[in-house]
Design an enzyme around this catalytic site. Sequence first.
Site, PDB file in Angstrom:
ATOM      1  N   ASN A   9      34.398  36.661  42.332  1.00  0.00           N
ATOM      2  CA  ASN A   9      34.609  36.554  40.877  1.00  0.00           C
ATOM      3  C   ASN A   9      36.256  36.405  40.804  1.00  0.00           C
ATOM      4  O   ASN A   9      36.877  37.209  40.713  1.00  0.00           O
ATOM      5  CB  ASN A   9      34.016  37.799  40.213  1.00  0.00           C
ATOM      6  CG  ASN A   9      34.545  37.724  38.816  1.00  0.00           C
ATOM      7  OD1 ASN A   9      34.892  36.576  38.297  1.00  0.00           O
ATOM      8  ND2 ASN A   9      34.176  38.703  38.133  1.00  0.00           N
ATOM      9  N   TRP A  10      36.510  35.006  40.362  1.00  0.00           N
ATOM     10  CA  TRP A  10      38.164  34.980  40.423  1.00  0.00           C
ATOM     11  C   TRP A  10      38.701  35.349  39.290  1.00  0.00           C
ATOM     12  O   TRP A  10      40.108  35.399  39.026  1.00  0.00           O
ATOM     13  CB  TRP A  10      38.286  33.238  40.638  1.00  0.00           C
ATOM     14  CG  TRP A  10      37.883  32.839  42.068  1.00  0.00           C
ATOM     15  CD1 TRP A  10      37.413  33.409  42.960  1.00  0.00           C
ATOM     16  CD2 TRP A  10      38.328  31.263  42.464  1.00  0.00           C
ATOM     17  NE1 TRP A  10      37.335  32.565  44.198  1.00  0.00           N
ATOM     18  CE2 TRP A  10      37.772  31.532  43.691  1.00  0.00           C
ATOM     19  CE3 TRP A  10      38.669  30.338  41.781  1.00  0.00           C
ATOM     20  CZ2 TRP A  10      37.599  30.238  44.618  1.00  0.00           C
ATOM     21  CZ3 TRP A  10      38.505  29.004  42.770  1.00  0.00           C
ATOM     22  CH2 TRP A  10      38.328  28.988  43.921  1.00  0.00           C
ATOM     23  N   LYS A  11      38.007  35.502  38.207  1.00  0.00           N
ATOM     24  CA  LYS A  11      38.299  35.967  36.967  1.00  0.00           C
ATOM     25  C   LYS A  11      39.339  34.859  36.443  1.00  0.00           C
ATOM     26  O   LYS A  11      39.058  33.734  36.804  1.00  0.00           O
ATOM     27  CB  LYS A  11      38.967  37.283  36.888  1.00  0.00           C
ATOM     28  CG  LYS A  11      37.767  38.586  37.559  1.00  0.00           C
ATOM     29  CD  LYS A  11      38.135  39.742  37.392  1.00  0.00           C
ATOM     30  CE  LYS A  11      37.314  40.699  38.070  1.00  0.00           C
ATOM     31  NZ  LYS A  11      37.350  42.093  37.934  1.00  0.00           N
ATOM     32  N   HIS A  95      29.336  40.933  32.388  1.00  0.00           N
ATOM     33  CA  HIS A  95      30.495  41.602  33.141  1.00  0.00           C
ATOM     34  C   HIS A  95      31.072  42.673  32.114  1.00  0.00           C
ATOM     35  O   HIS A  95      31.331  42.321  30.966  1.00  0.00           O
ATOM     36  CB  HIS A  95      31.678  40.509  33.744  1.00  0.00           C
ATOM     37  CG  HIS A  95      32.483  41.312  34.720  1.00  0.00           C
ATOM     38  ND1 HIS A  95      33.374  41.958  34.070  1.00  0.00           N
ATOM     39  CD2 HIS A  95      32.739  41.238  35.965  1.00  0.00           C
ATOM     40  CE1 HIS A  95      34.170  42.633  35.309  1.00  0.00           C
ATOM     41  NE2 HIS A  95      33.664  42.240  36.363  1.00  0.00           N
ATOM     42  N   GLU A  97      34.245  43.402  31.747  1.00  0.00           N
ATOM     43  CA  GLU A  97      35.335  42.772  31.148  1.00  0.00           C
ATOM     44  C   GLU A  97      34.716  42.117  29.762  1.00  0.00           C
ATOM     45  O   GLU A  97      35.557  42.235  28.806  1.00  0.00           O
ATOM     46  CB  GLU A  97      36.214  41.938  31.988  1.00  0.00           C
ATOM     47  CG  GLU A  97      36.772  43.239  32.974  1.00  0.00           C
ATOM     48  CD  GLU A  97      37.175  42.549  34.370  1.00  0.00           C
ATOM     49  OE1 GLU A  97      37.101  41.284  34.468  1.00  0.00           O
ATOM     50  OE2 GLU A  97      37.417  43.189  35.228  1.00  0.00           O
ATOM     51  N   GLY A 169      38.808  47.005  39.964  1.00  0.00           N
ATOM     52  CA  GLY A 169      40.215  46.624  39.878  1.00  0.00           C
ATOM     53  C   GLY A 169      41.299  47.833  40.002  1.00  0.00           C
ATOM     54  O   GLY A 169      42.252  47.975  39.873  1.00  0.00           O
ATOM     55  N   SER A 209      36.185  47.049  43.662  1.00  0.00           N
ATOM     56  CA  SER A 209      37.233  47.279  44.470  1.00  0.00           C
ATOM     57  C   SER A 209      36.560  47.125  46.049  1.00  0.00           C
ATOM     58  O   SER A 209      37.032  47.989  46.979  1.00  0.00           O
ATOM     59  CB  SER A 209      37.854  48.594  44.476  1.00  0.00           C
ATOM     60  OG  SER A 209      38.571  48.716  43.248  1.00  0.00           O
ATOM     61  N   GLY A 230      36.045  40.884  43.194  1.00  0.00           N
ATOM     62  CA  GLY A 230      37.226  40.426  42.458  1.00  0.00           C
ATOM     63  C   GLY A 230      38.386  40.271  43.132  1.00  0.00           C
ATOM     64  O   GLY A 230      38.504  39.137  44.076  1.00  0.00           O
ATOM     65  N   GLY A 231      39.332  40.965  43.025  1.00  0.00           N
ATOM     66  CA  GLY A 231      40.621  40.812  43.836  1.00  0.00           C
ATOM     67  C   GLY A 231      40.633  40.551  44.996  1.00  0.00           C
ATOM     68  O   GLY A 231      41.147  39.620  45.395  1.00  0.00           O
TER      69      GLY A 231
HETATM   70  P1  PGA Z   1      37.164  44.093  42.010  1.00  0.00           P
HETATM   71  O1  PGA Z   1      36.250  43.222  40.603  1.00  0.00           O
HETATM   72  O2  PGA Z   1      36.679  43.580  43.204  1.00  0.00           O
HETATM   73  O3  PGA Z   1      38.617  43.536  41.667  1.00  0.00           O
HETATM   74  O4  PGA Z   1      37.116  45.436  41.499  1.00  0.00           O
HETATM   75  C1  PGA Z   1      34.969  43.069  40.876  1.00  0.00           C
HETATM   76  C2  PGA Z   1      34.452  42.516  39.618  1.00  0.00           C
HETATM   77  O5  PGA Z   1      34.901  43.018  38.423  1.00  0.00           O
HETATM   78  O6  PGA Z   1      33.740  41.500  39.648  1.00  0.00           O
END
Ligand code: PGA
Length: 247
Positions: A9-11, A95, A97, A169, A209, A230-231
Site C-alpha cells: 500500500n503505497w499510500k 482503510h 486512514e 506507521g 508496521s 505500507g512503509g
Molecule cells: P504500515 O502501513 O506498514 O506503514 O504500518 C500499513 C497500512 O496502513 O496498510
Amino acid sequence: MRVPLVVGNWKMNLTLSTSFQLLDEICQSSDQFRGVDVVVCPPFPYLLAANLTIEGTKIGLGAQDVASREGGAYTGQVSAAMLADCGCGYVIVGHSERRRDAAETDALVAQKVEAALSQGLIPIVCVGESSEARTSGKTFEVIGRQLSAMASHLTADVVLAYEPIWAIGTGQTATPEMAEAVHAFIRKQVATTAGENVAEHIRIVYGGSVTAQTAGALFAAPHVDGGLVGGASLKASEFIQIILAAM
Ligand code: PGA
C-alpha cells in the site's frame, strides 16, 4: 490451501519516476515469487502506467479506494468499473486512514465492497481497533461490529485485513500472538456468518508496521495469510524480503 497474499500500500507517497523505479525492481524479482500472490497499490494517477509495467509478470494491481456509486456526478471519485478498466484486480476498502480522514462509516465500507465485487475486483477490507479500544478490552467488540456491517458480502472472494490502528506507521507491530488471536476471532466470525467453507478459504492478512524483520514470525501464525504493507513496501529490497517470507 490458502495462497498467501502480500500487498504493498503505497499510500500518498513516491513520484511517477520513483514509483516506476520501485516497480521495475519488484518486477525483476518476480520470477522468484512462487505460491504467493503479490499486489501493489499505487495512487490513482499511476495505475494505468503501473499496469503496463507489470504486464507479463505475476504482480497484481490494486487501488487504494473506490467509490460506492457506479458513476455520475461525484467529483473526485473513481468507480470500480474505472479501476477494472485500468487493470486493477484488487482494491483496498475501509482503510483506517479513510475511515478517519474521509469519515467512512461501516455502512459506506459495505457499499464499497459491493461496488468492487460487482466489477470483479477483490476488495481488501480493513478492520482494526484503536489503542483505546485495545486498552479497554474492546478489540473483539469493535472488529465484530465492523465485520457484521459487511456480513452479506463475506465470501471467499473477499480479503480481510486486520490492521490495528495503533500499529499503522508507528513501528509498533502487533506480536504474532496478538495477530493470531484476532485473526482466529475473525475467522470464527466469518464461519458463524458465512459458513465454515468460506471461513476456511477467506484470506486474512495482517497490516501495521510489517517489516522484513517481523514478517516471518507474523506469517507463520496459522491464521495469518500474508500482509498489507505500507512503509516497508516503498523499498524494493525490503518488500521483496517480505514477499519471500510469505512463501
Ligand atoms: P504500515 O502501513 O506498514 O506503514 O504500518 C500499513 C497500512 O496502513 O496498510
